[in-house]
Design an enzyme around this catalytic site. Sequence first.
Site, PDB file in Angstrom:
ATOM      1  N   ARG A  91     -24.392 -16.139  48.840  1.00 15.17           N
ATOM      2  CA  ARG A  91     -24.488 -17.502  48.293  1.00 15.17           C
ATOM      3  C   ARG A  91     -24.356 -17.422  46.770  1.00 15.17           C
ATOM      4  O   ARG A  91     -25.318 -17.136  46.062  1.00 15.17           O
ATOM      5  CB  ARG A  91     -25.833 -18.137  48.674  1.00 15.17           C
ATOM      6  CG  ARG A  91     -26.079 -18.222  50.182  1.00 15.17           C
ATOM      7  CD  ARG A  91     -27.310 -19.067  50.481  1.00 15.17           C
ATOM      8  NE  ARG A  91     -28.518 -18.622  49.810  1.00 15.17           N
ATOM      9  CZ  ARG A  91     -29.439 -17.804  50.342  1.00 15.17           C
ATOM     10  NH1 ARG A  91     -29.301 -17.361  51.585  1.00 15.17           N
ATOM     11  NH2 ARG A  91     -30.493 -17.460  49.647  1.00 15.17           N
ATOM     12  N   LYS A 149     -24.357 -27.278  44.373  1.00 16.76           N
ATOM     13  CA  LYS A 149     -25.420 -28.278  44.204  1.00 16.76           C
ATOM     14  C   LYS A 149     -25.463 -28.748  42.743  1.00 16.76           C
ATOM     15  O   LYS A 149     -24.888 -28.090  41.864  1.00 16.76           O
ATOM     16  CB  LYS A 149     -26.767 -27.683  44.614  1.00 16.76           C
ATOM     17  CG  LYS A 149     -27.193 -26.488  43.773  1.00 16.76           C
ATOM     18  CD  LYS A 149     -28.373 -25.749  44.399  1.00 16.76           C
ATOM     19  CE  LYS A 149     -28.764 -24.536  43.561  1.00 16.76           C
ATOM     20  NZ  LYS A 149     -29.726 -23.679  44.267  1.00 16.76           N
ATOM     21  N   CYS A 201     -30.345 -37.142  17.533  1.00 15.98           N
ATOM     22  CA  CYS A 201     -30.677 -38.498  17.985  1.00 15.98           C
ATOM     23  C   CYS A 201     -30.213 -38.679  19.428  1.00 15.98           C
ATOM     24  O   CYS A 201     -29.681 -37.763  20.039  1.00 15.98           O
ATOM     25  CB  CYS A 201     -29.995 -39.537  17.097  1.00 15.98           C
ATOM     26  SG  CYS A 201     -30.189 -39.242  15.335  1.00 15.98           S
ATOM     27  N   ARG A 250     -41.516 -20.986  48.610  1.00 14.95           N
ATOM     28  CA  ARG A 250     -41.010 -22.349  48.427  1.00 14.95           C
ATOM     29  C   ARG A 250     -40.999 -23.055  49.778  1.00 14.95           C
ATOM     30  O   ARG A 250     -41.902 -23.802  50.085  1.00 14.95           O
ATOM     31  CB  ARG A 250     -39.622 -22.276  47.778  1.00 14.95           C
ATOM     32  CG  ARG A 250     -39.125 -23.565  47.213  1.00 14.95           C
ATOM     33  CD  ARG A 250     -37.971 -23.372  46.238  1.00 14.95           C
ATOM     34  NE  ARG A 250     -36.798 -22.719  46.807  1.00 14.95           N
ATOM     35  CZ  ARG A 250     -35.679 -22.460  46.120  1.00 14.95           C
ATOM     36  NH1 ARG A 250     -35.593 -22.793  44.848  1.00 14.95           N
ATOM     37  NH2 ARG A 250     -34.653 -21.864  46.682  1.00 14.95           N
ATOM     38  N   ASP A 259     -27.705 -40.476  20.592  1.00 15.67           N
ATOM     39  CA  ASP A 259     -26.248 -40.537  20.765  1.00 15.67           C
ATOM     40  C   ASP A 259     -25.470 -39.790  19.694  1.00 15.67           C
ATOM     41  O   ASP A 259     -24.248 -39.724  19.759  1.00 15.67           O
ATOM     42  CB  ASP A 259     -25.782 -42.004  20.739  1.00 15.67           C
ATOM     43  CG  ASP A 259     -26.686 -42.895  21.552  1.00 15.67           C
ATOM     44  OD1 ASP A 259     -26.815 -42.622  22.751  1.00 15.67           O
ATOM     45  OD2 ASP A 259     -27.282 -43.828  20.979  1.00 15.67           O
ATOM     46  N   HIS A 307     -34.423 -16.363  50.656  1.00 12.45           N
ATOM     47  CA  HIS A 307     -34.037 -16.456  49.239  1.00 12.45           C
ATOM     48  C   HIS A 307     -34.936 -15.544  48.413  1.00 12.45           C
ATOM     49  O   HIS A 307     -36.149 -15.518  48.604  1.00 12.45           O
ATOM     50  CB  HIS A 307     -34.176 -17.919  48.785  1.00 12.45           C
ATOM     51  CG  HIS A 307     -33.587 -18.203  47.436  1.00 12.45           C
ATOM     52  ND1 HIS A 307     -32.256 -17.977  47.141  1.00 12.45           N
ATOM     53  CD2 HIS A 307     -34.130 -18.720  46.302  1.00 12.45           C
ATOM     54  CE1 HIS A 307     -32.022 -18.340  45.876  1.00 12.45           C
ATOM     55  NE2 HIS A 307     -33.137 -18.789  45.353  1.00 12.45           N
ATOM     56  N   TYR A 342     -33.857 -38.855  11.749  1.00 14.76           N
ATOM     57  CA  TYR A 342     -35.231 -39.292  12.000  1.00 14.76           C
ATOM     58  C   TYR A 342     -36.252 -38.305  11.423  1.00 14.76           C
ATOM     59  O   TYR A 342     -36.074 -37.086  11.531  1.00 14.76           O
ATOM     60  CB  TYR A 342     -35.486 -39.395  13.507  1.00 14.76           C
ATOM     61  CG  TYR A 342     -34.818 -40.576  14.165  1.00 14.76           C
ATOM     62  CD1 TYR A 342     -35.149 -41.878  13.819  1.00 14.76           C
ATOM     63  CD2 TYR A 342     -33.859 -40.375  15.149  1.00 14.76           C
ATOM     64  CE1 TYR A 342     -34.539 -42.956  14.437  1.00 14.76           C
ATOM     65  CE2 TYR A 342     -33.250 -41.450  15.780  1.00 14.76           C
ATOM     66  CZ  TYR A 342     -33.597 -42.742  15.414  1.00 14.76           C
ATOM     67  OH  TYR A 342     -32.993 -43.797  16.029  1.00 14.76           O
TER      68      TYR A 342
HETATM   69  C1  LIG Z   1     -29.322 -22.382  44.226  1.00 14.04           C
HETATM   70  C2  LIG Z   1     -29.409 -21.435  45.345  1.00 14.04           C
HETATM   71  C3  LIG Z   1     -28.582 -20.303  45.388  1.00 14.04           C
HETATM   72  C4  LIG Z   1     -27.668 -19.910  44.260  1.00 14.04           C
HETATM   73  O1  LIG Z   1     -28.382 -19.172  43.318  1.00 14.04           O
HETATM   74  P1  LIG Z   1     -27.683 -18.563  42.019  1.00 14.04           P
HETATM   75  O2  LIG Z   1     -28.744 -17.797  41.347  1.00 14.04           O
HETATM   76  O3  LIG Z   1     -27.232 -19.748  41.216  1.00 14.04           O
HETATM   77  O4  LIG Z   1     -26.542 -17.759  42.486  1.00 14.04           O
HETATM   78  C5  LIG Z   1     -28.632 -19.520  46.520  1.00 14.04           C
HETATM   79  N1  LIG Z   1     -29.477 -19.809  47.538  1.00 14.04           N
HETATM   80  C6  LIG Z   1     -30.297 -20.870  47.507  1.00 14.04           C
HETATM   81  C7  LIG Z   1     -31.205 -21.123  48.656  1.00 14.04           C
HETATM   82  C8  LIG Z   1     -30.314 -21.710  46.419  1.00 14.04           C
HETATM   83  O5  LIG Z   1     -31.144 -22.757  46.380  1.00 14.04           O
END
Ligand SMILES: *Cc1c(COP(=O)(O)O)cnc(C)c1O
Length: 400
Positions: A234, A51, A327, A148, A329, A178, A280
């Site tokens: 994951r 992602k 800045c 969440r 750029d 998660h 700046y």
């Molecule tokens: C982003 C995400 C992960 C990955 O998490 P990391 O800490 O980057 O390994 C796993 N599961 C879900 C649902 C996520 O949104």
Amino acid sequence: MADNETGGVFLDGGHFYRDTWAEIDLGSIKENITSFKKHLPAETGIMAIVKANGYGHGAFQTAQAALEAGAQELGVATLDEAIALRRQGIEAPILIMNRIRPEYANLAAKLGLAVTVFHKEWLAEAAAEIEEGLTLSLHVKTDTGMGRVGTKSKGETAELIKEAGKDGCFKVTGLFTHFATADELDSSLFKQQLAVFKELVQELKQLEICPPVIHCGNSAASLMAPEELFNVARIGISMYGLTPSNELLPVLPFQLKEAFSLYTRLIHVKKINRGDTVSYGATYQAEEEEWIGTLPIGYADGWMRRFSPGAEAIINGRKVPIVGRICMDQCMVRLPHEMEVGTLVTLVGQQDDEKISIDDLAKLAGTINYEIPCLISSRVPRTFKENGRILENMNVILNF
Ligand SMILES: *Cc1c(COP(=O)(O)O)cnc(C)c1O
């Protein structure tokens, strides 16, 4: 811009024209995936999380590297991200981990994507969209303490799975949760979430409605509790070679290899006098005669304004301070002596014996390492390397 609009100047595919770029070492990403494969039980597969443009590292290229190294599937946050990967020819299974709108369920089914579901109403709306003959793969998300998204109870989860099973256009292939605190040592919430999830899996098995693919572990859980991951890990942040938290750094079970480096070049070098100011707000004032170099990178590139004062750059194997405000750029460095325009400057990565890591920048900005490469903007071209060889360049501004 079409080539004929450049006044006959042919734009070479994959080129970039600025003196600031990020380098992504795909070899490091492959090594990290290989290390995870060795670390995880043989029956646990890997979903490479790509992602947010692969946490700023380039989604397509890092996905390909992860798949080549043995990841079986990919995870993204949005439907757009999944479409982009399919468009670029990726055929591996992809899970969209956030909610998509039910009206796009047919598109997701057509592209063979798996989507996340946690709400009964979503099913009815999505079912109305899906064409005869297509099947949409669903992963049910349950909230065991992250707060969440997700179903909140065993009953709600069971009901959702049963409901989805009634309609031939759905196939419930996965169940996941998660963790909120897997990156903390000895977290009671982690243990509690795992216990709740295990109980849910047990109950669904008894009801004979448990989806075949069960997953719960992010990088942190996969590193610290590899036996507790069910079917799939994951892996996000650590596939890019970064620690999920500073707390875990001293206890990581294997060495992670950072894949992201950031480079620029001196575009101007000048001597200033005692009392002269830089940038700046005139917040930096020379205490003596000094050599100042200008770098063509600024906060619009994700080189955050907060990095100064504090950030350093490596030039000719030596760390030098960024001085004055960053800045949009450009920004300035104080040099030990006169240097040539065009000299290579390392902002993230290793040069000779010196190293600046993403963790260093995160500390400076009061944030976590995740945020730093994510925020390196699309204006910064990415160069993909393996074994020191350039494979391709990505330059979003010029559409390649
Ligand atoms: C982003 C995400 C992960 C990955 O998490 P990391 O800490 O980057 O390994 C796993 N599961 C879900 C649902 C996520 O949104």
